[in-house]
Structures are given as structure tokens and as C-alpha cells.
Design a protein around this motif. Structure first.
Motif, PDB file in Angstrom:
ATOM      1  N   GLU A 174       0.762  -1.018   0.238  1.00 45.40           N
ATOM      2  CA  GLU A 174      -0.360   0.364  -0.034  1.00 45.40           C
ATOM      3  C   GLU A 174       1.058   1.488  -0.340  1.00 45.40           C
ATOM      4  O   GLU A 174       1.172   1.943  -1.186  1.00 45.40           O
ATOM      5  CB  GLU A 174      -0.796  -0.059   0.826  1.00 45.40           C
ATOM      6  CG  GLU A 174      -1.700   1.478   0.988  1.00 45.40           C
ATOM      7  CD  GLU A 174      -3.029   1.204   2.307  1.00 45.40           C
ATOM      8  OE1 GLU A 174      -3.177   2.306   2.840  1.00 45.40           O
ATOM      9  OE2 GLU A 174      -3.067  -0.090   3.400  1.00 45.40           O
ATOM     10  N   GLN A 175       1.558   1.428   1.172  1.00 46.61           N
ATOM     11  CA  GLN A 175       2.864   2.259   0.765  1.00 46.61           C
ATOM     12  C   GLN A 175       3.283   2.299  -0.746  1.00 46.61           C
ATOM     13  O   GLN A 175       3.961   3.693  -0.907  1.00 46.61           O
ATOM     14  CB  GLN A 175       3.862   2.336   1.732  1.00 46.61           C
ATOM     15  CG  GLN A 175       4.373   3.525   2.448  1.00 46.61           C
ATOM     16  CD  GLN A 175       5.593   3.392   3.683  1.00 46.61           C
ATOM     17  OE1 GLN A 175       6.417   1.854   3.044  1.00 46.61           O
ATOM     18  NE2 GLN A 175       5.715   4.256   4.227  1.00 46.61           N
ATOM     19  N   SER A 178       1.240   3.990  -3.172  1.00 48.28           N
ATOM     20  CA  SER A 178       1.421   5.567  -2.969  1.00 48.28           C
ATOM     21  C   SER A 178       2.447   6.105  -3.011  1.00 48.28           C
ATOM     22  O   SER A 178       1.649   7.333  -3.494  1.00 48.28           O
ATOM     23  CB  SER A 178       0.945   5.943  -1.425  1.00 48.28           C
ATOM     24  OG  SER A 178      -0.562   4.803  -0.847  1.00 48.28           O
ATOM     25  N   GLN A 179       3.049   5.970  -2.646  1.00 48.49           N
ATOM     26  CA  GLN A 179       4.794   6.840  -3.016  1.00 48.49           C
ATOM     27  C   GLN A 179       3.849   6.787  -5.004  1.00 48.49           C
ATOM     28  O   GLN A 179       5.120   7.911  -5.320  1.00 48.49           O
ATOM     29  CB  GLN A 179       6.174   5.948  -2.596  1.00 48.49           C
ATOM     30  CG  GLN A 179       5.770   6.342  -1.233  1.00 48.49           C
ATOM     31  CD  GLN A 179       7.401   5.498  -0.762  1.00 48.49           C
ATOM     32  OE1 GLN A 179       7.163   4.261  -0.961  1.00 48.49           O
ATOM     33  NE2 GLN A 179       7.331   5.902   0.629  1.00 48.49           N
ATOM     34  N   LYS A 181       1.958   6.748  -7.685  1.00 53.64           N
ATOM     35  CA  LYS A 181       1.525   7.596  -7.757  1.00 53.64           C
ATOM     36  C   LYS A 181       1.365   8.896  -7.447  1.00 53.64           C
ATOM     37  O   LYS A 181       1.704   9.700  -8.212  1.00 53.64           O
ATOM     38  CB  LYS A 181      -0.218   7.154  -6.684  1.00 53.64           C
ATOM     39  CG  LYS A 181      -1.403   5.905  -7.139  1.00 53.64           C
ATOM     40  CD  LYS A 181      -2.492   5.818  -6.031  1.00 53.64           C
ATOM     41  CE  LYS A 181      -3.162   7.054  -6.400  1.00 53.64           C
ATOM     42  NZ  LYS A 181      -4.790   6.943  -5.863  1.00 53.64           N
ATOM     43  N   SER A 182       2.580   8.889  -6.643  1.00 49.01           N
ATOM     44  CA  SER A 182       3.020  10.689  -6.141  1.00 49.01           C
ATOM     45  C   SER A 182       4.108  10.915  -6.717  1.00 49.01           C
ATOM     46  O   SER A 182       4.006  12.404  -7.378  1.00 49.01           O
ATOM     47  CB  SER A 182       3.723  10.870  -4.453  1.00 49.01           C
ATOM     48  OG  SER A 182       4.523   9.955  -4.032  1.00 49.01           O
ATOM     49  N   VAL A 226      -6.910   2.038  -2.912  1.00 48.69           N
ATOM     50  CA  VAL A 226      -5.681   3.386  -3.155  1.00 48.69           C
ATOM     51  C   VAL A 226      -5.475   2.983  -5.059  1.00 48.69           C
ATOM     52  O   VAL A 226      -5.143   3.773  -5.102  1.00 48.69           O
ATOM     53  CB  VAL A 226      -4.053   2.949  -2.847  1.00 48.69           C
ATOM     54  CG1 VAL A 226      -3.821   3.510  -0.965  1.00 48.69           C
ATOM     55  CG2 VAL A 226      -3.153   1.722  -2.776  1.00 48.69           C
ATOM     56  N   ASP A 228      -6.838   4.035  -8.637  1.00 49.38           N
ATOM     57  CA  ASP A 228      -7.270   5.163  -9.072  1.00 49.38           C
ATOM     58  C   ASP A 228      -8.463   4.440  -9.983  1.00 49.38           C
ATOM     59  O   ASP A 228      -9.048   4.518 -10.521  1.00 49.38           O
ATOM     60  CB  ASP A 228      -6.497   4.791 -10.452  1.00 49.38           C
ATOM     61  CG  ASP A 228      -5.524   6.209  -9.908  1.00 49.38           C
ATOM     62  OD1 ASP A 228      -5.310   7.541  -9.121  1.00 49.38           O
ATOM     63  OD2 ASP A 228      -3.920   5.633 -10.601  1.00 49.38           O
TER      64      ASP A 228
END
Length: 257
Positions: A174-175, A178-179, A181-182, A226, A228
Motif C-alpha cells: 500500500e505504501q 502510494s509513493q 502514485k505521488s 488506493v 485509481d
């Protein structure tokens, strides 16, 4: 050249543990390869050879390759056919074995087409996915809570692709997503649902990561959250889902076409 004739030799025991134990691989930061194709693939990979063991029979067939691998290895031993049969993970030993130094650093992907594996447990599936990823031109693999990617069955199923693919092993998918995606990635999770977006209708961008889920339970709910979008492979038959390796190959084809 030192020759090992005893099956109980410490080097043979240690090498055998690398084949059979994920714990031994992790503790020693080494993994083991067997067979001409896999061992010789190290010559054209980013991995470093540790210990080479080979029989006189295999040397008579591949003298140039064995010599080249010996120059890159820290330790080299000739072994008897009986010792080779003790080490082999297949029915008949080819007669060449290599321990290889694992890489400690975790790769981070900043761009490209990436496949993420969420709890994929079957070594044959993981190896096949990595092999297909290399063949199709995928830029990297993220592996979370999967079988050991250096499991002998995974290595054989990958046909050496593991030695050439960029692989990030993460303990927090998950982390990691997320990274990504950023950093500009679009994240898609594959699901067997007619309510999800058909992969044939989706225009995959340049920086994309698609998640393939566990064979029985699919993608975890927190990973879907998380993402899209949730995507699916449209199927006309009565089967409810696809094998993880097959689903990954179809998804990668659509990502790259």
C-alpha cells in the motif's frame, strides 16, 4: 582445482540449504542456481557469482562457459557425479551449480510500465509472470508477500528472466503504491468483476502499475482502495476467473499494445 567427493562436505550441505530453505537464502544473502542455462545466464546479468560447482562431464560440454563463470566466481570446485545428484533439484543432474550474491537494495521505480504482485504464492506463477514481463517489455516487478522469488521452482519457471528483470520486493505494498502514485503513476487493480473497467477499453498511460492478486483471494481491499481504478479481463465463457499467470500476461499485453 580442489575436488569435492563427499556428499557430506560442508560446502555441499550449505549449497543444498540454499536450494531448500528461504531462511538460509535470507540469512546468507545468497541464492542457488542449477543447470547450464540458468548458471550461464549470470554471465550476462547484474548479479555476482559466489561459488561454482561443476562435474568433469559438464566441463567437457561447455568448457568456455565454465571457464568464464569460474573467473567471476569467488570459489570454484569440481564435484563428482554422485555429489551432483545429491544437490540436484530435478530428476537428473546437469552437473553445474552456482551460488549467487543477492542484492540488498530495494529498487524504486520512477517511471515505466510495472506489474505488482499481491500475495501471489505459486512459484510457477511468479516465475512465469516474470518471464512474460521480460518477453513483453515490462519495465519492472513489485513483489509483496509472494513466494520467495529465488525459490528454485520460481527460478526455473522464469527461465533466467529473474536475473535480468528489475524487481522490487516490498513489505508494504500500500505504501509503495502510494509513493508511486505521488511520482505520477496510475495504479490499477485487476479483479474478476463485470462492474470493473474492461482492460480493452482502457488507454494505459506511460507510467502505469497494474496489480495482480492472490490466486484464491485476489487483490487485497486496501490495495483496491488506493487504486485509481479496478480493471477486468472480459470473458465470454463460463469460467469465473483466470490463472494468475495468464491474467498477468493478458494484462501486460494490453498495457504495452
Amino acid at each position: 582445482m580442489e575436488k569435492i567427493t563427499s556428499k557430506s562436505n560442508t560446502i555441499i550441505k550449505d549449497t543444498n540449504r540454499l536450494f531448500t530453505s528461504s531462511k538460509a537464502r535470507n540469512e546468507n544473502h545468497l541464492f542457488a542456481l542449477e543447470g547450464a542455462r540458468l548458471c550461464f545466464d549470470v554471465l550476462n546479468s547484474v548479479y555476482e557469482a559466489d561459488t561454482l560447482l561443476y562435474t568433469e562431464d559438464i566441463y567437457s560440454r561447455y568448457p568456455d562457459e565454465i571457464d568464464a563463470l569460474a573467473k567471476k566466481s569467488d570459489r570454484v570446485y569440481v564435484i563428482t557425479n554422485d555429489v551432483a545428484q545429491k544437490l540436484t533439484q530435478t530428476k537428473t543432474a546437469q552437473g553445474v551449480f552456482l551460488t549467487v550474491k543477492a542484492k540488498d537494495e530495494q529498487k524504486n521505480f520512477n517511471c515505466g510500465k510495472i506489474i505488482a504482485l499481491d500475495n501471489v504464492q505459486d512459484p510457477a506463477n511468479v516465475g512465469a509472470i516474470i518471464r512474460s514481463a521480460e518477453a513483453l517489455g515490462i519495465d519492472g516487478i513489485v513483489a509483496y508477500n509472494c513466494c520467495d522469488v529465488f525459490n528454485p521452482k520460481t527460478l526455473r519457471a522464469s527461465m533466467g528472466s529473474i536475473l535480468r528483470m528489475s524487481i522490487c520486493v516490498t513489505d508494504d505494498l500500500e505504501q509503495t503504491l502510494s509513493q508511486m502514485k505521488s511520482s505520477g503513476f496510475k495504479v490499477y487493480s485487476t479483479v474478476p468483476s463485470t462492474q470493473a473497467t474492461k482492460i480493452t477499453d482502457l488507454d494505459f498511460g506511460n507510467d502505469t502499475v497494474c496489480v495482480i492478486g492472490n490466486e484464491a483471494n485476489g487483490v487485497e481491499e486496501n490495495i483496491k482502495a488506493v487504486s485509481d481504478d479496478l480493471i477486468t479481463i472480459p470473458m465470454l465463457g463460463r469460467a469465473e476467473s483466470l490463472n494468475a499467470g495468464v491474467a498477468a500476461s493478458i494484462t501486460m499485453w494490453e498495457m504495452l499494445r
